[in-house]
Write a protein that holds these residues in place. Structure first.
Motif, PDB file in Angstrom:
ATOM      1  N   ARG A  95       0.877  -1.166   0.000  1.00 45.52           N
ATOM      2  CA  ARG A  95       0.000   0.000   0.000  1.00 45.52           C
ATOM      3  C   ARG A  95       0.923   1.227   0.000  1.00 45.52           C
ATOM      4  O   ARG A  95       0.976   1.991   0.939  1.00 45.52           O
ATOM      5  N   ASP A  96       1.689   1.365  -1.091  1.00 46.22           N
ATOM      6  CA  ASP A  96       2.728   2.387  -1.155  1.00 46.22           C
ATOM      7  C   ASP A  96       2.152   3.797  -1.262  1.00 46.22           C
ATOM      8  O   ASP A  96       1.169   4.032  -1.968  1.00 46.22           O
ATOM      9  N   ASN A  97       2.800   4.717  -0.577  1.00 44.97           N
ATOM     10  CA  ASN A  97       2.488   6.136  -0.692  1.00 44.97           C
ATOM     11  C   ASN A  97       3.480   6.921   0.145  1.00 44.97           C
ATOM     12  O   ASN A  97       4.055   6.392   1.097  1.00 44.97           O
ATOM     13  N   LEU A  98       3.670   8.185  -0.223  1.00 48.84           N
ATOM     14  CA  LEU A  98       4.478   9.052   0.621  1.00 48.84           C
ATOM     15  C   LEU A  98       3.763   9.250   1.954  1.00 48.84           C
ATOM     16  O   LEU A  98       2.533   9.178   2.029  1.00 48.84           O
ATOM     17  N   LEU A  99       4.525   9.505   2.987  1.00 49.06           N
ATOM     18  CA  LEU A  99       3.984   9.536   4.343  1.00 49.06           C
ATOM     19  C   LEU A  99       2.784  10.468   4.473  1.00 49.06           C
ATOM     20  O   LEU A  99       1.774  10.106   5.085  1.00 49.06           O
ATOM     21  N   PHE A 100       2.848  11.662   3.878  1.00 45.21           N
ATOM     22  CA  PHE A 100       1.756  12.618   4.077  1.00 45.21           C
ATOM     23  C   PHE A 100       0.478  12.205   3.341  1.00 45.21           C
ATOM     24  O   PHE A 100      -0.602  12.711   3.644  1.00 45.21           O
ATOM     25  N   ARG A 101       0.605  11.255   2.411  1.00 44.77           N
ATOM     26  CA  ARG A 101      -0.566  10.741   1.710  1.00 44.77           C
ATOM     27  C   ARG A 101      -1.019   9.382   2.235  1.00 44.77           C
ATOM     28  O   ARG A 101      -2.096   8.906   1.873  1.00 44.77           O
ATOM     29  N   MET A 102      -0.211   8.761   3.064  1.00 47.48           N
ATOM     30  CA  MET A 102      -0.526   7.413   3.542  1.00 47.48           C
ATOM     31  C   MET A 102      -1.657   7.465   4.560  1.00 47.48           C
ATOM     32  O   MET A 102      -1.633   8.259   5.493  1.00 47.48           O
ATOM     33  N   THR A 103      -2.647   6.603   4.357  1.00 47.74           N
ATOM     34  CA  THR A 103      -3.782   6.566   5.271  1.00 47.74           C
ATOM     35  C   THR A 103      -3.522   5.575   6.404  1.00 47.74           C
ATOM     36  O   THR A 103      -2.638   4.716   6.317  1.00 47.74           O
ATOM     37  N   VAL A 104      -4.320   5.698   7.442  1.00 54.88           N
ATOM     38  CA  VAL A 104      -4.229   4.736   8.542  1.00 54.88           C
ATOM     39  C   VAL A 104      -4.552   3.339   8.034  1.00 54.88           C
ATOM     40  O   VAL A 104      -3.933   2.350   8.451  1.00 54.88           O
ATOM     41  N   ALA A 105      -5.503   3.243   7.104  1.00 53.64           N
ATOM     42  CA  ALA A 105      -5.843   1.933   6.530  1.00 53.64           C
ATOM     43  C   ALA A 105      -4.658   1.351   5.766  1.00 53.64           C
ATOM     44  O   ALA A 105      -4.406   0.136   5.833  1.00 53.64           O
ATOM     45  N   SER A 141      11.508 -11.095   4.539  1.00 51.98           N
ATOM     46  CA  SER A 141      11.691  -9.678   4.805  1.00 51.98           C
ATOM     47  C   SER A 141      11.881  -9.004   3.442  1.00 51.98           C
ATOM     48  O   SER A 141      11.302  -9.444   2.444  1.00 51.98           O
ATOM     49  N   SER A 142      12.689  -7.965   3.361  1.00 56.43           N
ATOM     50  CA  SER A 142      12.908  -7.252   2.104  1.00 56.43           C
ATOM     51  C   SER A 142      14.068  -6.294   2.270  1.00 56.43           C
ATOM     52  O   SER A 142      14.349  -5.827   3.382  1.00 56.43           O
ATOM     53  N   SER A 143      14.713  -5.958   1.160  1.00 50.88           N
ATOM     54  CA  SER A 143      15.731  -4.910   1.215  1.00 50.88           C
ATOM     55  C   SER A 143      15.111  -3.573   1.601  1.00 50.88           C
ATOM     56  O   SER A 143      15.807  -2.668   2.070  1.00 50.88           O
ATOM     57  N   SER A 144      13.794  -3.440   1.446  1.00 51.00           N
ATOM     58  CA  SER A 144      13.103  -2.219   1.860  1.00 51.00           C
ATOM     59  C   SER A 144      13.169  -2.018   3.371  1.00 51.00           C
ATOM     60  O   SER A 144      12.888  -0.909   3.855  1.00 51.00           O
ATOM     61  N   ALA A 145      13.525  -3.068   4.120  1.00 50.60           N
ATOM     62  CA  ALA A 145      13.688  -2.925   5.570  1.00 50.60           C
ATOM     63  C   ALA A 145      14.751  -1.887   5.910  1.00 50.60           C
ATOM     64  O   ALA A 145      14.763  -1.332   7.014  1.00 50.60           O
ATOM     65  N   LEU A 146      15.640  -1.607   4.957  1.00 50.91           N
ATOM     66  CA  LEU A 146      16.688  -0.609   5.167  1.00 50.91           C
ATOM     67  C   LEU A 146      16.194   0.804   4.874  1.00 50.91           C
ATOM     68  O   LEU A 146      16.937   1.766   5.044  1.00 50.91           O
ATOM     69  N   GLY A 147      14.933   0.910   4.420  1.00 50.63           N
ATOM     70  CA  GLY A 147      14.350   2.210   4.099  1.00 50.63           C
ATOM     71  C   GLY A 147      14.118   2.351   2.610  1.00 50.63           C
ATOM     72  O   GLY A 147      14.987   2.008   1.810  1.00 50.63           O
ATOM     73  N   ASN A 148      12.935   2.824   2.236  1.00 48.15           N
ATOM     74  CA  ASN A 148      12.627   3.003   0.825  1.00 48.15           C
ATOM     75  C   ASN A 148      11.530   4.047   0.669  1.00 48.15           C
ATOM     76  O   ASN A 148      10.485   3.962   1.312  1.00 48.15           O
ATOM     77  N   ARG A 149      11.764   5.024  -0.159  1.00 46.28           N
ATOM     78  CA  ARG A 149      10.828   6.122  -0.369  1.00 46.28           C
ATOM     79  C   ARG A 149       9.441   5.591  -0.755  1.00 46.28           C
ATOM     80  O   ARG A 149       9.312   4.727  -1.615  1.00 46.28           O
ATOM     81  N   GLY A 150       8.429   6.112  -0.112  1.00 48.81           N
ATOM     82  CA  GLY A 150       7.065   5.728  -0.412  1.00 48.81           C
ATOM     83  C   GLY A 150       6.622   4.442   0.233  1.00 48.81           C
ATOM     84  O   GLY A 150       5.519   3.958  -0.048  1.00 48.81           O
ATOM     85  N   GLN A 151       7.453   3.874   1.109  1.00 52.61           N
ATOM     86  CA  GLN A 151       7.120   2.584   1.718  1.00 52.61           C
ATOM     87  C   GLN A 151       7.330   2.586   3.232  1.00 52.61           C
ATOM     88  O   GLN A 151       7.830   1.618   3.797  1.00 52.61           O
ATOM     89  N   ALA A 152       6.925   3.642   3.891  1.00 51.44           N
ATOM     90  CA  ALA A 152       7.108   3.695   5.344  1.00 51.44           C
ATOM     91  C   ALA A 152       6.441   2.518   6.031  1.00 51.44           C
ATOM     92  O   ALA A 152       7.003   1.921   6.965  1.00 51.44           O
ATOM     93  N   ASN A 153       5.254   2.150   5.579  1.00 50.46           N
ATOM     94  CA  ASN A 153       4.537   1.024   6.182  1.00 50.46           C
ATOM     95  C   ASN A 153       5.234  -0.307   5.895  1.00 50.46           C
ATOM     96  O   ASN A 153       5.468  -1.118   6.795  1.00 50.46           O
ATOM     97  N   TYR A 154       5.562  -0.521   4.637  1.00 45.62           N
ATOM     98  CA  TYR A 154       6.194  -1.773   4.210  1.00 45.62           C
ATOM     99  C   TYR A 154       7.589  -1.914   4.819  1.00 45.62           C
ATOM    100  O   TYR A 154       7.961  -2.987   5.317  1.00 45.62           O
ATOM    101  N   ALA A 155       8.381  -0.835   4.807  1.00 43.72           N
ATOM    102  CA  ALA A 155       9.731  -0.877   5.368  1.00 43.72           C
ATOM    103  C   ALA A 155       9.688  -1.182   6.864  1.00 43.72           C
ATOM    104  O   ALA A 155      10.489  -1.989   7.365  1.00 43.72           O
ATOM    105  N   ALA A 156       8.762  -0.556   7.568  1.00 40.66           N
ATOM    106  CA  ALA A 156       8.651  -0.792   9.007  1.00 40.66           C
ATOM    107  C   ALA A 156       8.257  -2.241   9.289  1.00 40.66           C
ATOM    108  O   ALA A 156       8.793  -2.886  10.192  1.00 40.66           O
ATOM    109  N   ALA A 157       7.319  -2.769   8.490  1.00 39.37           N
ATOM    110  CA  ALA A 157       6.883  -4.149   8.687  1.00 39.37           C
ATOM    111  C   ALA A 157       8.016  -5.127   8.401  1.00 39.37           C
ATOM    112  O   ALA A 157       8.254  -6.076   9.161  1.00 39.37           O
TER     113      ALA A 157
END
Length: 253
Positions: A95-105, A141-157
Protein backbone atom coordinates in the motif's frame (compact mmCIF):
# COMPACT_ATOMS: atom_id res chain seq x y z
CA UNK A 1 12.84 -47.99 0.46
CA UNK A 2 12.87 -45.21 3.09
CA UNK A 3 10.14 -45.25 5.73
CA UNK A 4 10.92 -41.68 6.82
CA UNK A 5 7.64 -39.74 6.87
CA UNK A 6 7.32 -36.87 4.42
CA UNK A 7 7.78 -33.55 6.19
CA UNK A 8 5.09 -30.92 5.77
CA UNK A 9 5.83 -27.35 4.71
CA UNK A 10 3.38 -24.45 4.90
CA UNK A 11 3.90 -21.52 2.54
CA UNK A 12 1.70 -18.46 2.93
CA UNK A 13 0.89 -16.23 -0.02
CA UNK A 14 1.67 -19.22 -2.22
CA UNK A 15 -0.74 -18.62 -5.09
CA UNK A 16 1.76 -16.70 -7.19
CA UNK A 17 5.17 -15.05 -7.35
CA UNK A 18 7.75 -15.86 -4.70
CA UNK A 19 5.28 -17.94 -2.69
CA UNK A 20 4.37 -20.19 -5.61
CA UNK A 21 8.00 -20.66 -6.63
CA UNK A 22 8.89 -21.51 -3.03
CA UNK A 23 6.04 -23.98 -2.67
CA UNK A 24 7.11 -25.74 -5.87
CA UNK A 25 10.76 -25.82 -4.81
CA UNK A 26 9.93 -27.27 -1.39
CA UNK A 27 7.75 -29.90 -3.07
CA UNK A 28 10.70 -30.76 -5.33
CA UNK A 29 12.80 -31.10 -2.16
CA UNK A 30 10.40 -33.80 -0.99
CA UNK A 31 8.01 -31.92 1.27
CA UNK A 32 4.26 -32.18 1.26
CA UNK A 33 3.21 -28.55 0.84
CA UNK A 34 0.25 -26.60 2.16
CA UNK A 35 -0.34 -23.83 -0.38
CA UNK A 36 -2.00 -21.15 1.73
CA UNK A 37 -3.56 -18.02 0.29
CA UNK A 38 -6.64 -15.87 0.86
CA UNK A 39 -8.97 -18.48 -0.62
CA UNK A 40 -8.62 -22.10 -1.63
CA UNK A 41 -9.25 -21.44 -5.32
CA UNK A 42 -6.28 -19.07 -5.50
CA UNK A 43 -3.85 -21.84 -4.68
CA UNK A 44 -5.29 -24.41 -7.08
CA UNK A 45 -2.86 -23.65 -9.91
CA UNK A 46 0.20 -23.98 -7.67
CA UNK A 47 -1.16 -27.27 -6.34
CA UNK A 48 -1.78 -28.50 -9.89
CA UNK A 49 1.81 -27.78 -10.94
CA UNK A 50 3.18 -29.54 -7.86
CA UNK A 51 0.98 -32.58 -8.51
CA UNK A 52 2.02 -32.69 -12.18
CA UNK A 53 5.62 -33.00 -11.02
CA UNK A 54 4.84 -35.85 -8.66
CA UNK A 55 4.49 -33.83 -5.48
CA UNK A 56 1.83 -33.73 -2.80
CA UNK A 57 0.09 -30.44 -2.02
CA UNK A 58 -3.05 -29.02 -0.46
CA UNK A 59 -4.65 -25.64 -1.21
CA UNK A 60 -5.81 -23.89 1.94
CA UNK A 61 -7.72 -20.62 2.18
CA UNK A 62 -7.08 -18.26 5.10
CA UNK A 63 -6.48 -14.61 5.90
CA UNK A 64 -3.21 -14.75 7.84
CA UNK A 65 -4.20 -11.66 9.86
CA UNK A 66 -7.31 -13.42 11.22
CA UNK A 67 -6.59 -15.50 14.32
CA UNK A 68 -9.51 -17.90 13.94
CA UNK A 69 -8.82 -18.52 10.26
CA UNK A 70 -5.16 -19.21 10.99
CA UNK A 71 -5.90 -21.67 13.78
CA UNK A 72 -8.47 -23.44 11.60
CA UNK A 73 -6.11 -23.60 8.61
CA UNK A 74 -3.21 -25.04 10.61
CA UNK A 75 -5.51 -27.61 12.22
CA UNK A 76 -6.71 -28.69 8.76
CA UNK A 77 -3.14 -28.92 7.45
CA UNK A 78 -2.06 -31.05 10.40
CA UNK A 79 -5.03 -33.37 9.90
CA UNK A 80 -4.84 -33.74 6.11
CA UNK A 81 -1.10 -33.51 5.41
CA UNK A 82 0.53 -34.00 8.79
CA UNK A 83 2.09 -31.78 11.45
CA UNK A 84 3.91 -28.79 9.90
CA UNK A 85 7.71 -28.98 10.09
CA UNK A 86 8.48 -25.95 7.90
CA UNK A 87 6.76 -22.57 7.81
CA UNK A 88 7.48 -19.94 5.18
CA UNK A 89 5.90 -16.61 6.13
CA UNK A 90 5.61 -15.07 2.68
CA UNK A 91 2.13 -13.48 2.53
CA UNK A 92 2.38 -9.77 1.84
CA UNK A 93 0.71 -6.72 0.36
CA UNK A 94 1.73 -3.27 -0.78
CA UNK A 95 0.00 0.00 0.00
CA UNK A 96 2.73 2.39 -1.15
CA UNK A 97 2.49 6.14 -0.69
CA UNK A 98 4.48 9.05 0.62
CA UNK A 99 3.98 9.54 4.34
CA UNK A 100 1.76 12.62 4.08
CA UNK A 101 -0.57 10.74 1.71
CA UNK A 102 -0.53 7.41 3.54
CA UNK A 103 -3.78 6.57 5.27
CA UNK A 104 -4.23 4.74 8.54
CA UNK A 105 -5.84 1.93 6.53
CA UNK A 106 -2.72 1.74 4.32
CA UNK A 107 -0.56 1.43 7.43
CA UNK A 108 -2.78 -1.08 9.22
CA UNK A 109 -3.31 -3.34 6.20
CA UNK A 110 0.42 -3.76 5.59
CA UNK A 111 1.21 -4.19 9.26
CA UNK A 112 -1.57 -6.71 9.78
CA UNK A 113 -0.66 -8.95 6.86
CA UNK A 114 3.11 -8.91 7.37
CA UNK A 115 3.63 -8.62 11.11
CA UNK A 116 0.41 -9.90 12.64
CA UNK A 117 0.20 -12.60 9.97
CA UNK A 118 3.70 -13.90 10.63
CA UNK A 119 3.06 -13.84 14.38
CA UNK A 120 -0.23 -15.74 14.13
CA UNK A 121 1.08 -18.33 11.69
CA UNK A 122 4.27 -18.96 13.65
CA UNK A 123 2.47 -19.21 16.96
CA UNK A 124 0.04 -21.75 15.52
CA UNK A 125 2.68 -23.87 13.78
CA UNK A 126 5.40 -23.87 16.44
CA UNK A 127 3.32 -26.09 18.69
CA UNK A 128 3.75 -28.94 16.22
CA UNK A 129 7.45 -28.20 15.79
CA UNK A 130 8.07 -28.19 19.55
CA UNK A 131 6.32 -31.55 19.89
CA UNK A 132 8.50 -32.97 17.09
CA UNK A 133 11.73 -31.42 18.40
CA UNK A 134 12.44 -30.05 14.93
CA UNK A 135 11.31 -27.14 12.79
CA UNK A 136 12.24 -24.47 10.32
CA UNK A 137 10.68 -20.99 10.17
CA UNK A 138 11.68 -18.84 7.21
CA UNK A 139 10.18 -15.36 6.98
CA UNK A 140 10.28 -13.08 3.96
CA UNK A 141 11.69 -9.68 4.80
CA UNK A 142 12.91 -7.25 2.10
CA UNK A 143 15.73 -4.91 1.21
CA UNK A 144 13.10 -2.22 1.86
CA UNK A 145 13.69 -2.93 5.57
CA UNK A 146 16.69 -0.61 5.17
CA UNK A 147 14.35 2.21 4.10
CA UNK A 148 12.63 3.00 0.82
CA UNK A 149 10.83 6.12 -0.37
CA UNK A 150 7.07 5.73 -0.41
CA UNK A 151 7.12 2.58 1.72
CA UNK A 152 7.11 3.70 5.34
CA UNK A 153 4.54 1.02 6.18
CA UNK A 154 6.19 -1.77 4.21
CA UNK A 155 9.73 -0.88 5.37
CA UNK A 156 8.65 -0.79 9.01
CA UNK A 157 6.88 -4.15 8.69
CA UNK A 158 9.81 -5.82 6.93
CA UNK A 159 12.29 -4.44 9.47
CA UNK A 160 10.01 -5.66 12.25
CA UNK A 161 10.05 -9.14 10.78
CA UNK A 162 13.82 -9.22 11.12
CA UNK A 163 13.53 -8.50 14.85
CA UNK A 164 10.75 -11.06 15.09
CA UNK A 165 12.97 -13.65 13.39
CA UNK A 166 15.93 -13.06 15.71
CA UNK A 167 13.69 -13.38 18.75
CA UNK A 168 12.18 -16.61 17.46
CA UNK A 169 15.69 -18.00 17.04
CA UNK A 170 16.48 -17.22 20.68
CA UNK A 171 13.22 -18.61 22.07
CA UNK A 172 12.79 -21.70 19.91
CA UNK A 173 16.34 -22.89 19.36
CA UNK A 174 16.27 -25.18 22.40
CA UNK A 175 13.43 -27.12 20.75
CA UNK A 176 15.38 -27.87 17.58
CA UNK A 177 13.71 -25.05 15.66
CA UNK A 178 15.65 -22.55 13.56
CA UNK A 179 14.31 -19.19 12.41
CA UNK A 180 15.77 -17.14 9.59
CA UNK A 181 14.70 -14.39 7.22
CA UNK A 182 15.24 -13.95 3.50
CA UNK A 183 15.30 -10.34 2.32
CA UNK A 184 14.89 -10.04 -1.45
CA UNK A 185 15.93 -7.03 -3.46
CA UNK A 186 14.16 -6.34 -6.75
CA UNK A 187 12.30 -9.47 -7.83
CA UNK A 188 10.22 -9.55 -11.02
CA UNK A 189 6.70 -10.39 -9.83
CA UNK A 190 3.14 -9.15 -10.25
CA UNK A 191 3.73 -6.96 -7.21
CA UNK A 192 6.71 -5.14 -8.72
CA UNK A 193 4.86 -4.90 -12.03
CA UNK A 194 2.09 -3.06 -10.19
CA UNK A 195 4.71 -0.64 -8.82
CA UNK A 196 5.85 0.12 -12.37
CA UNK A 197 2.26 0.79 -13.38
CA UNK A 198 1.84 3.26 -10.53
CA UNK A 199 4.99 5.02 -11.70
CA UNK A 200 3.57 5.28 -15.21
CA UNK A 201 6.32 3.27 -16.92
CA UNK A 202 6.41 -0.16 -18.51
CA UNK A 203 7.54 -3.11 -16.44
CA UNK A 204 10.38 -3.72 -18.90
CA UNK A 205 11.66 -0.16 -18.44
CA UNK A 206 11.33 -0.46 -14.67
CA UNK A 207 13.39 -3.67 -14.66
CA UNK A 208 16.06 -2.11 -16.88
CA UNK A 209 16.39 0.89 -14.57
CA UNK A 210 16.68 -1.29 -11.49
CA UNK A 211 19.10 -3.76 -13.09
CA UNK A 212 21.49 -0.90 -13.88
CA UNK A 213 21.96 -0.37 -10.13
CA UNK A 214 22.41 -4.06 -9.25
CA UNK A 215 25.99 -5.39 -9.31
CA UNK A 216 25.04 -8.59 -11.14
CA UNK A 217 23.22 -6.42 -13.72
CA UNK A 218 19.91 -8.22 -13.63
CA UNK A 219 16.80 -8.25 -11.52
CA UNK A 220 15.91 -11.27 -9.44
CA UNK A 221 13.36 -13.98 -10.11
CA UNK A 222 11.06 -15.83 -7.71
CA UNK A 223 13.25 -18.91 -8.21
CA UNK A 224 16.27 -16.99 -6.87
CA UNK A 225 14.42 -16.47 -3.61
CA UNK A 226 13.02 -20.00 -3.55
CA UNK A 227 16.56 -21.41 -3.69
CA UNK A 228 17.55 -19.45 -0.59
CA UNK A 229 14.41 -20.53 1.27
CA UNK A 230 15.07 -24.14 0.27
CA UNK A 231 18.48 -24.06 1.94
CA UNK A 232 17.19 -22.47 5.15
CA UNK A 233 14.28 -24.93 5.28
CA UNK A 234 16.51 -27.96 4.81
CA UNK A 235 18.68 -30.21 6.93
CA UNK A 236 21.97 -28.58 5.92
CA UNK A 237 21.09 -25.31 7.68
CA UNK A 238 20.64 -26.70 11.18
CA UNK A 239 23.35 -24.46 12.67
CA UNK A 240 22.08 -21.32 10.90
CA UNK A 241 19.52 -19.40 12.93
CA UNK A 242 18.55 -15.80 13.60
CA UNK A 243 20.08 -14.68 10.31
CA UNK A 244 18.88 -12.35 7.55
CA UNK A 245 19.97 -13.41 4.07
CA UNK A 246 19.74 -10.66 1.46
CA UNK A 247 18.98 -12.03 -2.00
CA UNK A 248 19.62 -8.82 -3.89
CA UNK A 249 22.33 -9.33 -6.49
CA UNK A 250 24.96 -7.48 -4.48
CA UNK A 251 25.71 -5.71 -1.20
CA UNK A 252 23.27 -3.11 0.05
CA UNK A 253 24.26 0.21 1.56
Amino acid sequence: MSTTPQRVAVVTGAARGIGAATAERLAADGHAVAVLDLDTASGAETVRRIAENGGRALAVGADVSDERQVESAVARIAEELGPPAVLVNNAGVLRDNLLFRMTVADWDTVSNVHLRGAFLMTRAVQKHMVDAGHGRVVTLSSSSALGNRGQANYAAAKAGLQGFTKTLAIELGRFGITANAVAPGFIATEMTAATAARMGITFEEFQERCAADIPVRRVGTPDDVAEAVSFLAGERSGFVSGQVLYVAGGPLC
